[in-house]
Design a protein around this motif. Structure first.
Motif, mmCIF file in Angstrom:
data_model
loop_
_atom_site.group_PDB
_atom_site.id
_atom_site.type_symbol
_atom_site.label_atom_id
_atom_site.label_comp_id
_atom_site.label_asym_id
_atom_site.label_seq_id
_atom_site.Cartn_x
_atom_site.Cartn_y
_atom_site.Cartn_z
ATOM 1 N N PRO A 153 35.065 28.300 41.507
ATOM 2 C CA PRO A 153 35.257 29.557 40.896
ATOM 3 C C PRO A 153 35.517 30.830 41.622
ATOM 4 C CG PRO A 153 33.004 29.216 40.627
ATOM 5 C CD PRO A 153 33.420 27.888 41.430
ATOM 6 N N LEU A 154 34.976 30.924 42.904
ATOM 7 C CA LEU A 154 34.839 32.213 43.542
ATOM 8 C C LEU A 154 36.181 33.016 43.998
ATOM 9 C CD1 LEU A 154 31.885 31.098 46.130
ATOM 10 C CD2 LEU A 154 31.739 31.958 43.613
ATOM 11 N N SER A 155 37.000 32.353 44.656
ATOM 12 C CA SER A 155 38.220 33.140 44.853
ATOM 13 C C SER A 155 39.092 33.407 43.659
ATOM 14 C CB SER A 155 39.151 32.158 45.744
ATOM 15 O OG SER A 155 39.591 31.165 44.985
ATOM 16 N N ILE A 156 38.883 32.843 42.435
ATOM 17 C CA ILE A 156 39.550 33.317 41.387
ATOM 18 C C ILE A 156 38.739 34.690 40.769
ATOM 19 C CG2 ILE A 156 40.528 32.581 39.151
ATOM 20 C CD1 ILE A 156 40.795 29.769 40.060
ATOM 21 N N LEU A 157 37.555 34.401 40.900
ATOM 22 C CA LEU A 157 36.821 35.450 40.284
ATOM 23 C C LEU A 157 37.126 36.784 41.251
ATOM 24 C CD1 LEU A 157 33.450 33.863 39.497
ATOM 25 C CD2 LEU A 157 34.710 35.131 37.843
ATOM 26 N N HIS A 158 37.327 36.581 42.661
ATOM 27 C CA HIS A 158 37.605 37.814 43.581
ATOM 28 C C HIS A 158 39.361 38.259 43.114
ATOM 29 C CE1 HIS A 158 37.437 40.383 46.836
ATOM 30 N NE2 HIS A 158 38.668 40.180 47.060
ATOM 31 N N LEU A 159 39.884 37.337 42.698
ATOM 32 C CA LEU A 159 41.256 37.689 42.396
ATOM 33 C C LEU A 159 41.291 38.513 40.751
ATOM 34 C CD1 LEU A 159 44.514 37.266 42.538
ATOM 35 C CD2 LEU A 159 44.111 35.241 41.126
ATOM 36 N N ALA A 160 40.246 38.165 40.371
ATOM 37 C CA ALA A 160 40.367 39.059 38.927
ATOM 38 C C ALA A 160 39.897 40.374 39.263
ATOM 39 C CB ALA A 160 38.939 38.570 38.024
ATOM 40 N N GLY A 161 39.024 40.763 40.107
ATOM 41 C CA GLY A 161 38.987 42.228 40.604
ATOM 42 C C GLY A 161 40.197 42.848 41.079
ATOM 43 N N ILE A 162 40.817 42.153 41.959
ATOM 44 C CA ILE A 162 42.204 42.192 42.478
ATOM 45 C C ILE A 162 43.192 42.828 41.407
ATOM 46 C CG2 ILE A 162 44.195 41.483 43.551
ATOM 47 C CD1 ILE A 162 42.598 40.347 45.574
ATOM 48 N N LEU A 163 43.278 42.024 40.296
ATOM 49 C CA LEU A 163 44.170 42.097 39.037
ATOM 50 C C LEU A 163 43.892 43.506 38.574
ATOM 51 C CD1 LEU A 163 44.265 38.650 37.641
ATOM 52 C CD2 LEU A 163 46.146 39.676 38.622
ATOM 53 N N GLN A 164 42.573 43.833 38.255
ATOM 54 C CA GLN A 164 41.805 44.870 37.701
ATOM 55 C C GLN A 164 42.335 46.225 38.441
ATOM 56 O OE1 GLN A 164 37.962 45.645 37.016
ATOM 57 N NE2 GLN A 164 38.362 46.277 34.929
ATOM 58 N N GLU A 165 42.060 46.091 39.941
ATOM 59 C CA GLU A 165 42.345 47.162 40.829
ATOM 60 C C GLU A 165 44.225 47.235 40.918
ATOM 61 O OE1 GLU A 165 40.850 46.520 44.805
ATOM 62 O OE2 GLU A 165 41.831 48.272 45.673
ATOM 63 N N ALA A 166 44.900 46.511 40.846
ATOM 64 C CA ALA A 166 46.185 46.636 40.887
ATOM 65 C C ALA A 166 46.870 47.205 39.367
ATOM 66 C CB ALA A 166 46.885 45.232 41.102
ATOM 67 N N GLY A 167 46.006 47.473 38.374
ATOM 68 C CA GLY A 167 46.392 48.145 37.300
ATOM 69 C C GLY A 167 46.596 47.135 36.143
ATOM 70 N N VAL A 168 46.291 45.887 36.395
ATOM 71 C CA VAL A 168 46.449 45.093 35.063
ATOM 72 C C VAL A 168 45.574 45.678 33.847
ATOM 73 C CG1 VAL A 168 46.152 42.835 34.000
ATOM 74 C CG2 VAL A 168 47.285 43.117 36.324
ATOM 75 N N PRO A 169 45.963 45.948 32.785
ATOM 76 C CA PRO A 169 44.899 46.768 31.752
ATOM 77 C C PRO A 169 44.167 45.628 31.322
ATOM 78 C CG PRO A 169 47.563 46.958 31.227
ATOM 79 C CD PRO A 169 47.402 46.066 32.269
ATOM 80 N N ASP A 170 42.861 46.166 30.973
ATOM 81 C CA ASP A 170 41.613 45.602 30.631
ATOM 82 C C ASP A 170 41.936 44.475 29.338
ATOM 83 O OD1 ASP A 170 40.206 46.820 32.576
ATOM 84 O OD2 ASP A 170 39.094 47.790 31.321
ATOM 85 N N GLY A 171 41.831 43.195 29.515
ATOM 86 C CA GLY A 171 41.864 42.196 28.272
ATOM 87 C C GLY A 171 43.196 41.467 28.643
ATOM 88 N N VAL A 172 44.035 41.837 29.560
ATOM 89 C CA VAL A 172 45.118 40.913 29.784
ATOM 90 C C VAL A 172 44.758 39.749 30.480
ATOM 91 C CG1 VAL A 172 47.426 41.073 30.990
ATOM 92 C CG2 VAL A 172 46.708 43.110 29.690
ATOM 93 N N VAL A 173 43.924 39.992 31.294
ATOM 94 C CA VAL A 173 43.468 38.685 32.018
ATOM 95 C C VAL A 173 42.101 38.614 31.904
ATOM 96 C CG1 VAL A 173 43.383 37.259 34.182
ATOM 97 C CG2 VAL A 173 45.435 38.575 33.426
#
Ligand code: TAP
Length: 484
Positions: free
Chosen positions: A188-208
């Protein structure tokens, strides 16, 4: 400092890092057998919360963004993956046991390339204007629209988690969908790190949301959820069949990317050095835990003994060991179950009369390692040539002419990929048309790209990911007709 201070281990649920409603599970380092970190496990209630947030965004901030803005966000995701390339590669190596060089040169750049590719599609998802015979003598104006499918559950395996998550998220987000990702327990680890990246990039909360957890709990809750519109699954045929049948009862859309037993065909005129090098890579990359691993090596009889010797030599040159040692070319298998399963297949190959010419055992130290293994004097009906082993085991089978090679290549329930090694351009295109596989590579193994459709025939799956096919798979086509 403990591992929980360093490693991502919580759910990423509707924009927040949270503990899971189903406790935790141990994420183990396959190269040492030590627990890396206890990871939060999502409950069915967590799934409900994530799906509700994803549903809300389909008429919220996300739905209001024009495609060009979604594209800008996805391009930023690609940039941030490149910024964090070393972290992501190390998380993959730690979690899966693969040599760190492999995610450095493949998984991480491929994930960035995938988001960048789909950033480009986000504002180019167009329909067509279609002429008709009209409506009771009146002319019409008909056109199609491609609309998001809705809430997509992305269920991901452990072998190349970052890359496969990117293959599902890139096209889904480009097309305006929302996504709940269920990573594999083992990785699960790299995908959890990717989640933080998506948020930092501006994906609105709840989209992923990213919800680690057990397949039977978290995965099943997604499959059963009435408000999930599509399941995008990569994994084993067994779980794929189960998901396909469950999805059929609620008419959910499905994309299934399943296993393979891919042939690598070496014709009599092939460049032997290139063919052996590429074939060995197709057998041993990621310890053979690759859906497109070229595990059935079909060799023209005139080259048979030379190729067997060369592959045995290539196997003996592999360096098994610490994934973080630069000299290591092969790491550990992902877990004990996988190690036992692969060793079981090796025993079966010997029992059925195939000749073991390299490997065959586990080294005598900690970690779920298995030696690179080659079987010769085998036929296509043996268990090792029929069933997906998902480990570093190749079976070398002779053929007499190209028609024989095609017959053997197609004598499998799978149809994911095939490789042909030849200098004869006519033979290459002829065989490429005759082999039943979603991808055929000539003179190279696993020439994949975000722009190219990816998926299998027969038991290797249903549907295609990536390229324009990825957009099609993540949209519903609507036709609008105006009677003029
Ligand atoms: P699976 O055991 O099928 O697991 C895949 C995912 O499904 C995991 O996240 C798993 O969760 C989850 N899952 C298990 N049971 C479920 C259920 N009842 N409902 C919903 N989700 C469930 O596969 P694997 O062992 O991770 O991966 C190996 C297989 O994947 C091989 O057959 C390989 O060929 C195939 N694969 C195919 C491709 C492509 S692109 N075709 C790529 C990679 C791998 P848990 O981890 O918690 O069990």
């Amino acid at each position: 400092m403990t591992s929980t201070d360093i490693l991502p281990h919580q759910l990423f649920l509707a924009g927040e890092w949270r503990d899971g409603g189903a406790g935790t599970f141990a994420d183990v380092n396959p190269a040492t057998e030590d627990t890396l970190v206890e990871v939060a496990a999502a409950s069915a209630e967590d799934v409900n919360t994530a799906v509700a947030a994803a549903r809300a965004q389909l008429s919220g901030e996300w739905a209001a963004l024009p495609g060009s803005q979604r594209g800008r966000i996805l391009a930023r995701v690609a940039d941030l993956i490149e910024r964090d390339a070393e972290i992501l590669a190390r998380l993959e190596a730690l979690d899966i046991g693969k040599p760190v060089m492999q995610p450095t040169v493949l998984d991480v750049p491929n994930a960035a390339r995938t988001f960048r590719h789909f950033a480009g599609w986000a504002d180019k998802i167009t329909g067509t204007v279609i002429p008709t015979d009209g409506y009771f003598g009146r002319p019409t104006h008909s056109y199609t629209r491609r609309e998001p499918v809705g809430v997509i559950a992305a269920i991901v395996p452990w072998n190349t988690p970052l890359m496969i998550a990117a293959w599902k998220l890139g096209p889904a987000l480009a097309a305006g969908n929302t996504v709940v990702v269920k990573p594999a327990e083992d990785a699960p680890l790299s995908i959890l790190h990717l989640a933080g990246i998506l948020q930092e990039a501006g994906v609105p909360d709840g989209v992923v949301s990213v919800l680690p957890g057990l397949g039977s709990v978290t995965g099943q809750a997604l499959v059963d959820h009435a408000d999930v519109d599509k399941i995008s699954f990569t994994g084993s045929p067994e779980v794929g069949r189960h998901i396909g049948m469950a999805a059929a009862s609620s008419f959910k859309r499905v994309t299934l990317e399943l296993g393979g037993k891919s042939p690598q065909v070496i014709l009599a005129d092939a460049d032997i050095e290139a063919a052996v090098g590429g074939t060995a890579m197709g057998l041993f990359f990621n310890q053979g835990q690759v859906c497109a691993a070229g595990t059935r090596v079909l060799v023209h009889r005139s080259l048979y003994s030379d190729v067997v010797d060369a592959l045995a030599g290539a196997a003996s040159q592999q360096v098994l060991g610490d994934p973080f040692d630069q000299a290591t070319t092969m790491g550990a298998l992902v877990n004990k179950k996988q190690q036992d399963r692969v060793l079981g297949y090796i025993a079966k190959g010997q029992a059925e009369g195939a000749r073991l010419v390299a490997g065959g055992a586990r080294p005598d130290h900690a970690g779920f390692f298995v030696q690179p293994t080659i079987f010769a004097d085998a036929d296509n009906d043996m268990t090792i040539a029929r069933e997906e082993i998902f480990g570093p085991v190749g079976t070398v089978i002779p053929f007499d002419d190209p028609a024989d090679a095609v017959r053997l290549a197609n004598a499998t329930t799978y149809g994911l990929a095939a490789t042909i090694w030849t200098k004869d351009v006519t033979a290459a295109h002829t065989l490429a048309a005759q082999v039943h596989a979603g991808a055929v590579w000539v003179n190279g193994w696993a020439a994949i790209d975000a722009a190219l459709p990816w998926g299998g025939m027969k038991s290797s799956g249903i549907g295609r990911e990536l390229g324009w096919s990825g957009i099609v798979a993540n949209t519903e086509e609507k036709v609008v007709t105006v009677v003029l």
